[in-house]
Enzyme design. Sequence first.
Site, mmCIF file in Angstrom:
data_model
loop_
_atom_site.group_PDB
_atom_site.id
_atom_site.type_symbol
_atom_site.label_atom_id
_atom_site.label_comp_id
_atom_site.label_asym_id
_atom_site.label_seq_id
_atom_site.Cartn_x
_atom_site.Cartn_y
_atom_site.Cartn_z
ATOM 1 N N HIS A 98 21.116 29.304 62.512
ATOM 2 C CA HIS A 98 19.781 29.407 63.101
ATOM 3 C C HIS A 98 18.679 29.636 62.080
ATOM 4 O O HIS A 98 17.502 29.638 62.451
ATOM 5 C CB HIS A 98 19.755 30.520 64.162
ATOM 6 C CG HIS A 98 18.874 30.189 65.331
ATOM 7 N ND1 HIS A 98 18.867 30.919 66.498
ATOM 8 C CD2 HIS A 98 17.971 29.199 65.525
ATOM 9 C CE1 HIS A 98 18.003 30.387 67.347
ATOM 10 N NE2 HIS A 98 17.443 29.342 66.783
ATOM 11 N N ASP A 125 18.743 33.371 72.805
ATOM 12 C CA ASP A 125 19.548 33.957 71.738
ATOM 13 C C ASP A 125 20.017 35.338 72.167
ATOM 14 O O ASP A 125 19.359 36.020 72.961
ATOM 15 C CB ASP A 125 18.674 34.083 70.484
ATOM 16 C CG ASP A 125 19.456 34.145 69.187
ATOM 17 O OD1 ASP A 125 20.534 34.763 69.159
ATOM 18 O OD2 ASP A 125 18.967 33.598 68.172
ATOM 19 N N HIS A 127 20.178 37.518 69.818
ATOM 20 C CA HIS A 127 19.530 38.306 68.766
ATOM 21 C C HIS A 127 18.053 37.952 68.674
ATOM 22 O O HIS A 127 17.656 36.804 68.892
ATOM 23 C CB HIS A 127 20.196 38.029 67.412
ATOM 24 C CG HIS A 127 21.680 38.189 67.422
ATOM 25 N ND1 HIS A 127 22.533 37.153 67.782
ATOM 26 C CD2 HIS A 127 22.472 39.255 67.129
ATOM 27 C CE1 HIS A 127 23.787 37.580 67.708
ATOM 28 N NE2 HIS A 127 23.778 38.847 67.319
ATOM 29 N N ASP A 129 16.390 37.975 65.857
ATOM 30 C CA ASP A 129 16.201 37.266 64.580
ATOM 31 C C ASP A 129 14.843 37.586 63.960
ATOM 32 O O ASP A 129 14.159 36.711 63.421
ATOM 33 C CB ASP A 129 16.369 35.756 64.762
ATOM 34 C CG ASP A 129 17.812 35.367 65.038
ATOM 35 O OD1 ASP A 129 18.705 36.213 64.835
ATOM 36 O OD2 ASP A 129 18.056 34.219 65.463
ATOM 37 N N HIS A 142 19.909 33.752 58.692
ATOM 38 C CA HIS A 142 19.916 33.350 60.098
ATOM 39 C C HIS A 142 19.495 34.492 61.019
ATOM 40 O O HIS A 142 19.271 34.265 62.210
ATOM 41 C CB HIS A 142 21.274 32.763 60.521
ATOM 42 C CG HIS A 142 22.383 33.760 60.674
ATOM 43 N ND1 HIS A 142 23.527 33.479 61.387
ATOM 44 C CD2 HIS A 142 22.542 35.029 60.205
ATOM 45 C CE1 HIS A 142 24.335 34.523 61.355
ATOM 46 N NE2 HIS A 142 23.764 35.475 60.648
ATOM 47 N N ASP A 228 20.274 29.038 70.629
ATOM 48 C CA ASP A 228 21.402 29.569 69.876
ATOM 49 C C ASP A 228 22.550 29.720 70.869
ATOM 50 O O ASP A 228 22.405 30.397 71.892
ATOM 51 C CB ASP A 228 21.025 30.915 69.262
ATOM 52 C CG ASP A 228 22.104 31.493 68.349
ATOM 53 O OD1 ASP A 228 23.288 31.373 68.676
ATOM 54 O OD2 ASP A 228 21.743 32.090 67.326
ATOM 55 N N ASP A 230 25.023 31.495 70.919
ATOM 56 C CA ASP A 230 25.449 32.859 71.244
ATOM 57 C C ASP A 230 24.570 33.516 72.297
ATOM 58 O O ASP A 230 24.829 34.652 72.713
ATOM 59 C CB ASP A 230 25.581 33.732 69.989
ATOM 60 C CG ASP A 230 24.255 34.166 69.357
ATOM 61 O OD1 ASP A 230 23.210 34.150 70.035
ATOM 62 O OD2 ASP A 230 24.266 34.542 68.168
ATOM 63 N N GLU A 273 24.075 27.307 65.836
ATOM 64 C CA GLU A 273 25.131 28.320 65.661
ATOM 65 C C GLU A 273 26.459 27.971 66.333
ATOM 66 O O GLU A 273 27.332 28.841 66.455
ATOM 67 C CB GLU A 273 24.662 29.706 66.131
ATOM 68 C CG GLU A 273 23.541 30.302 65.288
ATOM 69 C CD GLU A 273 23.980 30.837 63.931
ATOM 70 O OE1 GLU A 273 25.197 30.818 63.648
ATOM 71 O OE2 GLU A 273 23.100 31.259 63.154
#
Length: 311
Positions: A98, A125, A127, A129, A142, A228, A230, A273
């Site tokens: 990412h 996502d 996260h 980030d 990332h 993403d 995840d 990802e």
Amino acid sequence: MQAPITLIGAPTDIGAGARGASMGPEALRVAGLAAVLQAQGLTVHDRGNLTGPANPWRPPQGGYRHIEEVAAWNHGLHGAVLDELRAGHLPIVLGGDHCLGLGSISAVARHCRERHKKLRVLWLDAHADFNTAALTPSGNLHGMPVALLCGLGPPELTGIGGHTPAIRPQDIRQIGIRSVDAGEKRLVHEHGLEVFDMRTIDEMGMRHTMELALAGVDGDTHLHVSFDVDFLDPEIAPGVGTTVRGGPTYREAQLCMEMIADTGRLASLDVMELNPALDVRNRTAELAVDLVESLFGKSTLMRKQAPTRAT
């Protein structure tokens, strides 16, 4: 009329903490991404894969891992995405980790400035980030692209799109967040990012969450989705390097994608990802393709009339 779609592979794990995301573009192709979009009557061009520096797998230097290599990959991606946007195409970036959101979104932001359009980024996502070198010992880039896009970081990364910051915090909506470092959380609050974390989704449901995230999107808006993998619960999507329990279910994710499609404003997309080395028989890639298909109008529902579009 739907713009022609361009697939751009970016096969690198240069910004990640685990190897394998470099195989993501091919896994998405094997899962039939081009074919499912073409089956909906869409024109799809696969531009193949970009090339860039190999992953040297070095420890952090000055708080960042592989900063020169990350800059090279993102400069290349910025140019490729910008070329497609200027040609009137809808680019889909096949990641890769990412950190590539930096090159992709900086190109989208530049295009919006050139066309005098509003930008809305949906960051799907687990996260935020929004880390910086001062906040994370890993130095993995990332975990930093949103902060870099907002101008927090070294100029060789924050200036990739020729404008610093590339985006404003108010341009982005983060959805599905459930793993944020303590220092990162403070930075998110300081900069006023609008975050719809998993507690928000639990309390309000995905429908109301997406209504809020899409509020204000109109005919003058370029809507970019940075997906993403995840974002999804690892029970249904194990093929990522940074799994976090408690993500959206299959139906929640489908509703999220369908409501984005209902706006009719999707104009660029990242799929990031995906790590086939950690997947099970390519099931995560197949799920990602299924969800991308929903972004472009496939609905699992049967209705006599189209849902109301976001305003």
